[in-house]
Design an enzyme around this catalytic site. Sequence first.
Site, PDB file in Angstrom:
ATOM      1  N   HIS A  20       0.838  -1.206   0.000  1.00  0.00           N
ATOM      2  CA  HIS A  20       0.000   0.000   0.000  1.00  0.00           C
ATOM      3  C   HIS A  20       0.874   1.258   0.000  1.00  0.00           C
ATOM      4  O   HIS A  20       0.610   2.212  -0.724  1.00  0.00           O
ATOM      5  CB  HIS A  20      -0.893   0.042   1.254  1.00  0.00           C
ATOM      6  CG  HIS A  20      -1.943  -1.021   1.317  1.00  0.00           C
ATOM      7  ND1 HIS A  20      -2.120  -1.827   2.415  1.00  0.00           N
ATOM      8  CD2 HIS A  20      -2.913  -1.379   0.432  1.00  0.00           C
ATOM      9  CE1 HIS A  20      -3.128  -2.653   2.205  1.00  0.00           C
ATOM     10  NE2 HIS A  20      -3.628  -2.410   1.008  1.00  0.00           N
ATOM     11  N   LYS A  44     -16.730  -6.720   6.335  1.00  0.00           N
ATOM     12  CA  LYS A  44     -15.485  -7.459   6.077  1.00  0.00           C
ATOM     13  C   LYS A  44     -14.834  -7.932   7.372  1.00  0.00           C
ATOM     14  O   LYS A  44     -13.770  -8.525   7.355  1.00  0.00           O
ATOM     15  CB  LYS A  44     -14.521  -6.587   5.276  1.00  0.00           C
ATOM     16  CG  LYS A  44     -15.056  -6.314   3.877  1.00  0.00           C
ATOM     17  CD  LYS A  44     -14.061  -5.645   2.971  1.00  0.00           C
ATOM     18  CE  LYS A  44     -14.680  -5.478   1.584  1.00  0.00           C
ATOM     19  NZ  LYS A  44     -13.918  -4.583   0.714  1.00  0.00           N
ATOM     20  N   ARG A  93      -1.995  -5.959  -8.469  1.00  0.00           N
ATOM     21  CA  ARG A  93      -0.774  -6.735  -8.273  1.00  0.00           C
ATOM     22  C   ARG A  93      -0.583  -7.790  -9.349  1.00  0.00           C
ATOM     23  O   ARG A  93       0.503  -8.034  -9.821  1.00  0.00           O
ATOM     24  CB  ARG A  93      -0.795  -7.430  -6.897  1.00  0.00           C
ATOM     25  CG  ARG A  93      -0.700  -6.478  -5.743  1.00  0.00           C
ATOM     26  CD  ARG A  93      -1.190  -7.107  -4.482  1.00  0.00           C
ATOM     27  NE  ARG A  93      -2.586  -7.483  -4.611  1.00  0.00           N
ATOM     28  CZ  ARG A  93      -3.358  -7.868  -3.628  1.00  0.00           C
ATOM     29  NH1 ARG A  93      -2.857  -7.992  -2.423  1.00  0.00           N
ATOM     30  NH2 ARG A  93      -4.627  -8.164  -3.832  1.00  0.00           N
ATOM     31  N   SER A 131      -2.915  -7.845   2.710  1.00  0.00           N
ATOM     32  CA  SER A 131      -3.199  -7.714   4.141  1.00  0.00           C
ATOM     33  C   SER A 131      -3.656  -9.053   4.707  1.00  0.00           C
ATOM     34  O   SER A 131      -3.304  -9.410   5.836  1.00  0.00           O
ATOM     35  CB  SER A 131      -4.288  -6.663   4.371  1.00  0.00           C
ATOM     36  OG  SER A 131      -3.846  -5.407   3.953  1.00  0.00           O
TER      37      SER A 131
HETATM   38  O1  PNS Z   1      -9.024  -2.854   0.244  1.00  0.00           O
HETATM   39  P1  PNS Z   1     -10.306  -3.352  -0.347  1.00  0.00           P
HETATM   40  O2  PNS Z   1     -11.073  -4.153   0.684  1.00  0.00           O
HETATM   41  O3  PNS Z   1     -10.094  -4.106  -1.623  1.00  0.00           O
HETATM   42  O4  PNS Z   1     -11.179  -2.035  -0.685  1.00  0.00           O
HETATM   43  C1  PNS Z   1     -12.460  -2.160  -1.251  1.00  0.00           C
HETATM   44  C2  PNS Z   1     -13.218  -0.819  -1.192  1.00  0.00           C
HETATM   45  C3  PNS Z   1     -13.347  -0.340   0.229  1.00  0.00           C
HETATM   46  C4  PNS Z   1     -12.463   0.212  -2.013  1.00  0.00           C
HETATM   47  C5  PNS Z   1     -14.631  -1.076  -1.824  1.00  0.00           C
HETATM   48  O5  PNS Z   1     -15.252  -2.109  -1.150  1.00  0.00           O
HETATM   49  C6  PNS Z   1     -15.509   0.175  -1.793  1.00  0.00           C
HETATM   50  O6  PNS Z   1     -15.338   1.070  -2.591  1.00  0.00           O
HETATM   51  N1  PNS Z   1     -16.460   0.226  -0.844  1.00  0.00           N
HETATM   52  C7  PNS Z   1     -17.344   1.352  -0.674  1.00  0.00           C
HETATM   53  C8  PNS Z   1     -18.780   1.024  -1.084  1.00  0.00           C
HETATM   54  C9  PNS Z   1     -18.951   1.172  -2.583  1.00  0.00           C
HETATM   55  O7  PNS Z   1     -18.779   2.223  -3.163  1.00  0.00           O
HETATM   56  N2  PNS Z   1     -19.302   0.046  -3.209  1.00  0.00           N
HETATM   57  C10 PNS Z   1     -19.468  -0.034  -4.650  1.00  0.00           C
HETATM   58  C11 PNS Z   1     -18.157  -0.360  -5.317  1.00  0.00           C
HETATM   59  S1  PNS Z   1     -18.417  -0.734  -6.997  1.00  0.00           S
END
Ligand code: PNS
Length: 166
Positions: A20, A44, A93, A131
Amino acid sequence: MEKHLLAVYPGSFDPVTNGHLDIIERACRLFDRVVVAVSTQVDKRPLFSLEERLAMLREVTANMPQVAVESFGGLLVQYASRRGARVVIRGIRAVSDFDYEFQMSLMNRRLCEDVETVFLVPAEAYTYLSSSLVKEVAALGGSVAGLVPAAVERRLLEKFRGREGR
Ligand code: PNS
């Protein structure tokens, strides 16, 4: 590439890894300001509380004046628009990341045409790093030195002290 003022780098950051951090550093070379945005989504079931994740990120980006760390709830694109950001950064990645990231970027575009997703690739050394793997290794007593910042390694050790093998 045109230089946009502000980019949002969203994620769970449970916890922040050196992968990150590598993406944050790359983003700082392209954008004037980078907001690292920690999702408040609880489905999550994160290991670290929101406050802990924010604190770790703030600690490890303290030497980066361009970076701010915030939390966000609800839709990412709504948060980005509110924040005045037209760019969302995501790290890719390997091919295995692509399906999910592609889906998410197109859904986000459908929700808000004005927000563009920019994919950045971390240093090769971090392509296997996540993570989830870091938590698994730390939980089982393995060393995560070099994979996460020292401050995060310390917190992982505290979390799992005496819990190896359970
Ligand atoms: O680190 P991660 O868990 O891959 O991050 C995922 C994250 C938090 C970026 C994604 O789940 C997100 O954007 N959540 C917010 C809710 C949202 O907008 N959902 C629609 C995404 S298409």
